[in-house]
Design a protein around this motif. Structure first.
Motif, mmCIF file in Angstrom:
data_model
loop_
_atom_site.group_PDB
_atom_site.id
_atom_site.type_symbol
_atom_site.label_atom_id
_atom_site.label_comp_id
_atom_site.label_asym_id
_atom_site.label_seq_id
_atom_site.Cartn_x
_atom_site.Cartn_y
_atom_site.Cartn_z
ATOM 1 N N GLN A 77 19.085 -12.874 -6.963
ATOM 2 C CA GLN A 77 20.356 -12.743 -6.267
ATOM 3 C C GLN A 77 20.122 -12.362 -4.810
ATOM 4 N N ALA A 78 19.157 -11.472 -4.557
ATOM 5 C CA ALA A 78 18.903 -11.036 -3.190
ATOM 6 C C ALA A 78 18.383 -12.193 -2.327
ATOM 7 N N ASP A 79 17.444 -12.962 -2.855
ATOM 8 C CA ASP A 79 16.911 -14.097 -2.073
ATOM 9 C C ASP A 79 17.980 -15.155 -1.820
ATOM 10 N N ALA A 80 18.777 -15.432 -2.846
ATOM 11 C CA ALA A 80 19.808 -16.466 -2.694
ATOM 12 C C ALA A 80 20.852 -16.057 -1.657
ATOM 13 N N GLU A 81 21.298 -14.806 -1.684
ATOM 14 C CA GLU A 81 22.294 -14.352 -0.728
ATOM 15 C C GLU A 81 21.724 -14.329 0.700
ATOM 16 N N TYR A 91 28.070 -21.151 -1.180
ATOM 17 C CA TYR A 91 27.392 -20.437 -2.257
ATOM 18 C C TYR A 91 26.022 -21.042 -2.469
ATOM 19 N N ILE A 92 25.132 -20.248 -3.060
ATOM 20 C CA ILE A 92 23.829 -20.718 -3.553
ATOM 21 C C ILE A 92 23.683 -20.129 -4.956
ATOM 22 N N VAL A 93 23.667 -21.020 -5.942
ATOM 23 C CA VAL A 93 23.573 -20.608 -7.353
ATOM 24 C C VAL A 93 22.211 -21.039 -7.888
ATOM 25 N N VAL A 94 21.485 -20.051 -8.457
ATOM 26 C CA VAL A 94 20.218 -20.332 -9.138
ATOM 27 C C VAL A 94 20.466 -20.157 -10.628
ATOM 28 N N GLY A 154 14.405 -24.267 -13.986
ATOM 29 C CA GLY A 154 15.794 -23.990 -13.658
ATOM 30 C C GLY A 154 16.288 -24.990 -12.627
ATOM 31 N N ALA A 155 17.361 -24.602 -11.900
ATOM 32 C CA ALA A 155 17.943 -25.490 -10.890
ATOM 33 C C ALA A 155 18.595 -24.641 -9.806
ATOM 34 N N VAL A 156 18.740 -25.227 -8.631
ATOM 35 C CA VAL A 156 19.409 -24.584 -7.498
ATOM 36 C C VAL A 156 20.601 -25.448 -7.102
ATOM 37 N N SER A 157 21.787 -24.828 -7.011
ATOM 38 C CA SER A 157 23.010 -25.521 -6.618
ATOM 39 C C SER A 157 23.536 -24.878 -5.337
#
Length: 565
Positions: A77-81, A91-94, A154-157
């Motif tokens: 969550q920290a890296d994505a934000e 948004y960035i959803v992992v 996994g995936a990144v959206s």
């Protein structure tokens, strides 16, 4: 309401151009804006894809996904934000292989299943689309997340807010409309300027009036009895009406061609092309005497009108012939009056023998002169012309001689042509010798037959023709009676007709100098005589119903049955 279409040409053109310009600008603006929305969507999806690919390329993210659990304060969550705030993404959803979120803009969504199907992405495909999720409509991209060994873990959206795409589109529209309005204003201004110019050129007439004017113009041009030839600014023929075609011997196919391509070189071409200045210019074309006037037009072209003066010229020459006959009769009347006065005086003095001798001498002299001409020139028209011109020459104090070499026994095909040639040459010679010589002026005429060719030669002891003018005197409009161009209408045609007539027979006409001073005009007319032994026909036939007796008087013989009376 009924819309009334304007009648004037300039108003119709202005309305049509403004309507067309407006329509084109609306269509161009629509065609520009229609793909613009798709281009912005594509750019947003490409941006989202680039962010997703950059995020998925971080090896720490795949490791953290496999070694930790989903938590609002977890490392994923920290890296994505951090990346979302740096790129400005919505948004960035992992997510893991089961579609469970490990990061989200709303921490409450972490640990829940994603709202859209991630199967294609988890199968190894990259996905770009415009879709609606928990945060609303967005341009999104999904890429698979792989570990160090390349396995999908996994995936990144990544999503880009659709409101920003729409804002860019709406921000572009005013600029496009301003440019379109400016182009429309320029187009309308050009249409107004063009319509005003068209209004001046068309004088405010309507389309229906133009059609009527063109019909009237065609009817007028082709019905008038004057030739009209119009030229453009480059000297090409623009219009030839029926009368001009008849006079010049050219047809409607001459339109669009240069004048030198349809007419041979000569004075007629020079006059029509405007290379000869003046009004009512005389020219000869195809045996016709024409009067030409050239008027320039505003566009640099010109209009030439042609009047046929052939009939008037012929009537004038007939009048000249009649006047010449009257002069000859007047001269004979004076001479006869003097002779009668002399005879009366002799009779009153009682000198009868002297009176008889005087009458015999006068009668014999006239008869001898006429018989001498008739014996040498068998055609009655030509011999009569020579006799009449001899009387006129005597009246003017000029001696008209018939050369001893004169002999024309053959019948003439068309005596009128030879009368025209000989009459013009004798008249010119009389004018030259009578006006410039006072010491025994004379004119000598020679007519010879060379098989079927007639050779006419007239010489005088006048001032002669300078070498530099020997060709110019045969040009239409040039007169030997003036120092330059003929100032008197009707002059400058005789010698031009003589040359044209000679050329029509395939012969020639020239002037040379006479030994002792003066000029010699020679005209050669091939095929102008009937070969010997052929039956004569036409006016040149020598009458056989009368012969001369031993005392010179005509003796009539009985008419043969069927002979014309």
């Amino acid at each position: 309401m009924r819309i009334h279409w304007p009648r004037r040409v300039f108003a119709q053109v202005l309305t049509a151009q403004v309507t067309l310009t407006t329509g084109v600008m609306v269509l161009a603006t629509g065609l520009f804006l229609a793909p613009l929305s798709s281009q912005f969507d594509d750019q947003a999806m490409r941006r989202a894809l680039a962010i997703a690919q950059t995020t998925a390329a971080d090896p720490d993210l795949a490791r953290e996904l496999t070694t930790t659990g989903p938590a609002p304060h977890g490392p994923v969550q920290a890296d994505a934000e951090r990346i979302r705030r740096a790129t400005g993404a919505l948004y960035i959803v992992v997510m893991d292989p089961h579609g469970v979120r490990w990061s989200h803009t709303n921490p409450a969504e972490i640990g829940r299943h994603v709202s859209t199907d991630p199967s294609r992405t988890l199968a190894g495909q990259e996905v770009r689309q415009i879709d609606t999720g928990t945060l609303g409509r967005s341009a999104r991209a999904k890429v698979p997340l792989r570990d160090a060994r390349g396995r999908i873990v996994g995936a990144v959206s990544v999503g880009i807010a659709y409101d920003s795409v729409r804002g860019r589109l709406m921000g572009t529209i005013p600029t496009v409309l301003r440019y379109a309005g400016a182009a429309l204003a320029v187009g309308v201004l050009a249409a107004v300027v063009l319509s005003r110019r068209l209004r001046r050129r068309t004088h405010g007439v309507a389309f229906a009036d133009i059609s009527a004017l063109l019909d009237e113009r065609e009817a007028m041009l082709h019905s008038i009895r004057e030739g009209v030839v119009a030229f453009d600014s480059r000297g090409r023929i623009r219009l030839v009406n029926d009368e001009a075609g008849r006079l010049l011997g050219i047809g409607a196919g001459a339109a669009g061609r240069a004048l030198d391509e349809v007419l041979p070189p000569g004075r007629t071409t020079e006059v029509l092309a405007g290379r000869v200045d003046g009004a009512d210019l005389l020219t000869v074309c195809g045996g016709r005497v024409l009067i030409a006037n050239r008027v320039p037009t505003r566009d640099g072209g010109a209009v030439v009108t042609l009047r046929d003066r052939t009939e008037l010229e012929l009537l004038g020459r007939e009048l000249d012939s009649t006047q010449g006959l009257l002069d000859a009769l007047r001269a004979q009347d004076h001479e006869h009056a003097n002779q009668l006065h002399t005879l009366r005086g002799l009779l009153e003095l009682g000198r009868y023998a002297t009176a008889v001798e005087f009458v015999t001498e006068v009668t014999s002299a006239h008869r001898a002169s006429a018989e001498q001409i008739a014996e040498r020139v068998h055609d009655p028209l030509l011999s009569a012309l020579l006799v009449g011109k001899a009387a006129i020459a005597a009246e003017r104090g000029v001696s008209l001689r018939v050369s001893p070499a004169t002999l024309m026994p053959d019948a003439v095909v068309d005596p009128r042509d030879l009368v025209t040639v000989l009459g013009n040459l004798i008249d010119n010679a009389l004018d030259a010798s009578a006006g410039h010589r006072r010491d025994a002026p004379f004119v000598e005429v020679e007519l010879r037959a060379e098989r079927t060719t007639a050779v006419l030669r007239v010489s005088d002891n006048g001032p002669g023709v300078p070498p530099e003018r020997r060709e110019r005197i045969f040009a239409e409009g040039w007169s030997t009676k003036a120092a330059g161009r003929a100032p008197v209408r009707g002059r400058g045609i005789g010698l031009a007709l003589v040359r044209r007539l000679a050329e029509r027979y395939g012969g020639m006409a020239r002037v040379t100098a006479r030994a002792g001073g003066g000029a010699v005009f020679t005209v050669v007319l091939p095929e102008a005589l009937t070969p010997r032994g052929a039956a004569p026909d036409g006016p040149g036939e020598r009458p056989a119903a009368a012969s001369r007796g031993p005392h010179g008087h005509e003796e009539r013989r009985p008419m043969v049955s069927g002979e014309p009376r």
